[in-house]
Design a protein around this motif. Structure first.
Motif, mmCIF file in Angstrom:
data_model
loop_
_atom_site.group_PDB
_atom_site.id
_atom_site.type_symbol
_atom_site.label_atom_id
_atom_site.label_comp_id
_atom_site.label_asym_id
_atom_site.label_seq_id
_atom_site.Cartn_x
_atom_site.Cartn_y
_atom_site.Cartn_z
ATOM 1 N N ASN A 71 0.836 -1.146 0.082
ATOM 2 C CA ASN A 71 -0.002 0.152 -0.015
ATOM 3 C C ASN A 71 0.814 1.183 0.036
ATOM 4 O OD1 ASN A 71 -2.548 -1.419 0.091
ATOM 5 N ND2 ASN A 71 -2.688 -1.447 2.265
ATOM 6 N N ARG A 72 2.045 1.155 0.474
ATOM 7 C CA ARG A 72 2.862 2.367 0.845
ATOM 8 C C ARG A 72 3.322 2.685 -0.546
ATOM 9 N NH1 ARG A 72 4.553 7.336 2.329
ATOM 10 N NH2 ARG A 72 6.845 7.414 2.011
ATOM 11 N N PHE A 73 3.655 1.500 -1.535
ATOM 12 C CA PHE A 73 3.890 2.150 -2.779
ATOM 13 C C PHE A 73 3.044 2.754 -3.706
ATOM 14 C CE2 PHE A 73 5.313 0.527 -7.173
ATOM 15 C CZ PHE A 73 6.424 1.286 -7.316
ATOM 16 N N ILE A 350 9.271 2.522 -14.294
ATOM 17 C CA ILE A 350 9.728 3.109 -12.920
ATOM 18 C C ILE A 350 11.174 3.500 -12.744
ATOM 19 C CG2 ILE A 350 9.900 2.449 -10.515
ATOM 20 C CD1 ILE A 350 7.024 2.629 -11.240
ATOM 21 N N ASP A 351 12.007 2.814 -13.298
ATOM 22 C CA ASP A 351 13.313 3.201 -13.510
ATOM 23 C C ASP A 351 13.677 4.730 -14.232
ATOM 24 O OD1 ASP A 351 14.282 1.243 -12.233
ATOM 25 O OD2 ASP A 351 15.032 0.111 -13.674
ATOM 26 N N SER A 352 12.689 4.785 -15.185
ATOM 27 C CA SER A 352 12.824 6.070 -15.938
ATOM 28 C C SER A 352 12.458 7.290 -15.505
ATOM 29 C CB SER A 352 11.886 5.985 -17.309
ATOM 30 O OG SER A 352 10.506 5.820 -16.920
ATOM 31 N N PHE A 353 11.687 7.025 -14.277
ATOM 32 C CA PHE A 353 11.123 8.191 -13.454
ATOM 33 C C PHE A 353 12.377 8.695 -12.676
ATOM 34 C CE2 PHE A 353 6.568 6.308 -12.943
ATOM 35 C CZ PHE A 353 6.255 6.884 -14.374
ATOM 36 N N ARG A 354 13.278 7.992 -12.539
ATOM 37 C CA ARG A 354 14.659 8.672 -12.000
ATOM 38 C C ARG A 354 15.209 9.690 -12.673
ATOM 39 N NH1 ARG A 354 17.627 2.696 -10.778
ATOM 40 N NH2 ARG A 354 16.508 1.977 -9.089
ATOM 41 N N THR A 355 14.917 9.523 -13.940
ATOM 42 C CA THR A 355 15.308 10.567 -14.823
ATOM 43 C C THR A 355 14.329 11.827 -15.192
ATOM 44 O OG1 THR A 355 15.458 9.321 -16.638
ATOM 45 C CG2 THR A 355 17.465 9.536 -15.608
ATOM 46 N N TYR A 622 11.162 16.634 -6.262
ATOM 47 C CA TYR A 622 12.504 16.043 -5.820
ATOM 48 C C TYR A 622 11.992 15.204 -4.563
ATOM 49 C CZ TYR A 622 15.339 18.707 -9.057
ATOM 50 O OH TYR A 622 15.816 19.489 -10.251
ATOM 51 N N GLN A 623 11.153 15.662 -3.839
ATOM 52 C CA GLN A 623 11.030 14.784 -2.789
ATOM 53 C C GLN A 623 10.101 13.408 -3.231
ATOM 54 O OE1 GLN A 623 11.915 15.251 0.452
ATOM 55 N NE2 GLN A 623 11.177 13.085 0.858
ATOM 56 N N ALA A 624 9.269 13.683 -4.041
ATOM 57 C CA ALA A 624 8.459 12.731 -4.493
ATOM 58 C C ALA A 624 9.313 11.515 -5.086
ATOM 59 C CB ALA A 624 7.271 13.124 -5.352
ATOM 60 N N THR A 625 10.143 11.991 -5.997
ATOM 61 C CA THR A 625 11.043 11.148 -6.583
ATOM 62 C C THR A 625 11.695 10.013 -5.536
ATOM 63 O OG1 THR A 625 11.420 12.646 -8.225
ATOM 64 C CG2 THR A 625 12.863 10.786 -8.407
ATOM 65 N N GLU A 629 11.972 5.936 -4.690
ATOM 66 C CA GLU A 629 13.131 5.300 -4.543
ATOM 67 C C GLU A 629 13.069 4.475 -3.347
ATOM 68 O OE1 GLU A 629 16.122 4.481 -6.649
ATOM 69 O OE2 GLU A 629 14.345 5.074 -8.042
ATOM 70 N N ILE A 630 12.693 5.238 -2.263
ATOM 71 C CA ILE A 630 12.501 4.250 -1.083
ATOM 72 C C ILE A 630 11.466 3.414 -0.981
ATOM 73 C CG2 ILE A 630 12.041 4.454 1.512
ATOM 74 C CD1 ILE A 630 14.744 5.794 0.740
#
Length: 632
Positions: A71-73, A350-355, A622-625, A629-630
């Motif tokens: 649910n956290r995700f 999901i990985d693409s969201f890092r950039t 930035y915080q949401a990104t 990741e966490i």
């Protein structure tokens, strides 16, 4: 879907990260005239199957959503979506178009692909067939399904009414409630017919097994720009891309823009080269393979369809598409394999969201910085206006021209002395003509004073406005903002507002000269005075009369009449005069500052209504990104 700006490397000399899509092509030589592009897995299925025409084995198995069961995700993704959805960009300013495009791209993929797969473990595997105009996508889709579900040829040359073929058990999942809710759709009845432009056609057929859907998408290189975005919307929502291009169009930039997106997101991908002529076939396939390698797509499953007229009922005859059907049967035939395909694409997104999300944040930051620059121009311009007015109010520069002449007339006429009279002394009554003349001189001085104060404030405001307009026009899109600011209702009322403020200020000064304790007690017992005239004298002194005179100003040689300061000190005393003067000057500054603040309102309003992102929006992205990741 984001389009990479860089041109593809078509030389074969480039180098980039490699990726695969699981099983590659089924064979290097499957059937007559139908081969996989060199580089495909030689251990694939050796022979084309001639049995069922459906692309995968029938059965109820469905793949599991490729995301953490947490649910956290879900909450973190929903918060990210909210942050992106609430973003604003100022139209016409730098980075607006880029920001909105990236915002729509990420938001659509979160809403249409990521979140549905996190929230439901039984989503059908969506295979999108995309590619160039005239590549034979619709014919291939019909051939893979085994019956006509989509139309081809001149009746639908741009395929902007995409068709989604699925089992009847899955058709409800692709309704507006679950799949791209903003997209209108219609359920196909009977023979495949195109829907209206921009409408999704749902084709339910028993030829498709449960748990798998096949989508015929719009052309990625259509002459209609809107079709590109339409195609991208479906590709962003798909688990596996089957990208089809022709032997004459495979080097086009548009083709590689989409393929590079698949590479950057590590999307499960198969590439089909169609209409391959027999003559020069090997050289052409080698070149296409080299381009895939050079652009980081060397591990993509590759297939070739020969140039053929073996088409009947808008489907290939014989075994032209069997090798592609076998590949899809292996990829999507078992729940575990489906899960592997969808999970790879999901993780790639999901990985693409890092950039992609930080890039969106940078677009936001650029707009914030532009807004900050425009706002600073306004601040600096009106701060400068305040300094100019403040200096003019004390340096004696206003005591020139008409104001100086009117003051000299009053001072030389003895009007000041006549305004003072001893208590109890009977004074000679002046004639009506003399009283009228005296009133005219005082009124003329009062008008000249107001005109001078109005002129200095108006000049400072006009200078500030011109400075803002000039500097805003140096910023792309700033000129339009300046025009909106200057066209706002209420501008042009400055003179009226200034006169009102000055009149009220004069009244305040006059009141200060008569409040309890304001005059020297020794003088107050014997002298009364006209408070309005004394207020004018005090204002002349506040405007720098003594400074201008001692500095050789315009009236330095004038000795007619008493000095304003000498007269005032005689009435109030030095300390009391100093207190009155400071209070009066602060009152005037406050009023001038209020006028300047009102004058800047149109510029501030133009900025506020422009839609520039808020100062903390980039930080929140930035915080949401980081939270994503966490949580992943």
């Amino acid at each position: 879907m984001t389009r990479p700006s860089a041109a593809p490397d078509t030389t074969g000399d480039g180098a980039s990260d490699r990726f695969g899509t699981g099983p590659a092509a089924t064979s290097d030589q499957t059937a007559e005239g139908s081969a996989a592009v060199p580089g495909a897995d030689p251990q694939g299925i050796a022979e084309a199957r001639r049995g069922p025409t459906v692309p995968v084995a029938a059965g109820p198995a469905k793949h599991r959503a490729p995301a953490p069961d947490d649910n956290r995700f879900d909450q973190v993704l929903e918060e990210l979506r909210k942050q992106i959805r609430d973003l604003e960009f100022a139209e016409g300013l730098p980075n607006a178009e880029e920001g909105r495009t990236l915002q729509a791209d990420v938001l659509a993929q979160l809403s249409d692909y990521v979140l549905p797969r996190v929230r439901r473990p039984d989503i059908p595997l969506l295979i999108a067939v995309a590619g160039s105009t005239g590549a034979g996508k619709s014919t291939l889709v019909n051939s893979l399904v085994g019956e006509q579900v989509t139309t081809t040829g001149v009746r639908r040359p741009t395929t902007n009414s995409p068709v989604l073929a699925c089992n009847p058990a899955d058709v409800d999942w692709f309704s507006e409630a679950s799949f791209i809710p903003s997209l209108p759709r219609v359920r196909q009845q009977g023979l495949a017919m195109p829907g209206k432009d921009g409408m999704l056609v749902l084709a339910a057929t028993e030829a498709m097994p449960p748990g798998v859907a096949l989508l015929d998408t719009p052309d990625v290189d259509s002459a209609v720009a809107a079709h590109h975005e339409f195609a991208a919307k479906f590709l962003d929502a798909a688990d596996l891309w089957v990208f089809v291009t022709t032997s004459t169009r495979y080097a086009d930039a548009r083709v590689w823009e989409f393929l590079q997106v698949a590479r950057d997101r590590d999307t499960s991908l198969a590439v089909v080269l169609s209409r391959v002529p027999r003559r020069g076939r090997r050289r052409l396939l080698d070149h296409f393979g080299a381009m895939l390698e050079a652009n980081g797509l060397g591990n993509a499953a590759r297939f070739a369809i020969p140039e053929t007229d073996q088409v009947k009922g808008e489907r290939f005859t014989a075994n032209v598409a069997d090798h592609i059907r076998d590949y899809l049967a292996e990829v999507a035939g078992e729940a575990e394999q489906r899960d592997r395909v969808s999970r790879r694409t999901f993780i790639g997104v999901i990985d693409s969201f890092r950039t992609r999300v930080p890039e969106l944040a940078r677009q936001v930051e650029a707009q914030i910085e532009t807004g900050r620059t425009l706002s600073t121009v306004v601040d600096d311009a009106y701060a400068g206006a305040h300094r100019r007015v403040d200096t003019s109010l004390v340096d004696g520069s206003l005591l020139r021209g008409s104001l100086l002449a009117r003051w000299q007339e009053v001072a030389a006429s003895g009007e000041l002395a006549k305004s003072l009279r001893m208590r109890g002394r009977r004074t000679r009554r002046s004639g009506r003509a003399e009283q009228a003349e005296r009133g005219q001189r005082v009124s003329a001085l009062e008008r000249a004073l107001r005109d001078a104060l109005e002129a200095v404030v108006v000049s400072a405001c006009e200078h500030a406005s011109d400075e803002i307009e000039q500097k805003w026009r140096e910023v792309p899109g700033g000129g339009d903002l300046a025009g909106k600011a200057l066209d706002q209702p209420g501008t042009g009322l400055l003179s009226q507002q200034i006169r009102q403020e000055i009149a009220e200020w004069q009244d305040d000064v006059a009141e200060m000269t008569t409040v309890s304790g304001a005059t020297k007690r020794s003088v107050a017992r014997f002298v009364t005075f006209d408070r309005d005239i004394v207020a004018l004298v005090l204002i002349i002194d506040l405007l720098g009369y003594e400074r201008s005179r001692s500095g050789g100003g315009a009236h330095a040689a004038d000795t007619s009449g008493p000095s304003p300061q000498r007269l005032l000190k005689g009435l109030f005393g030095a300390q009391s005069l100093r207190s009155i003067g400071e209070t009066a000057r602060d009152n005037l500054r406050r009023r001038v500052l209020g006028l300047l603040d009102r004058e800047r309102v149109p510029f501030d309003s133009a900025l506020a209504s422009a839609g520039i992102p808020s100062e903390d929006s980039a930080v929140q992205l930035y915080q949401a990104t980081y939270n994503l990741e966490i949580a992943r």
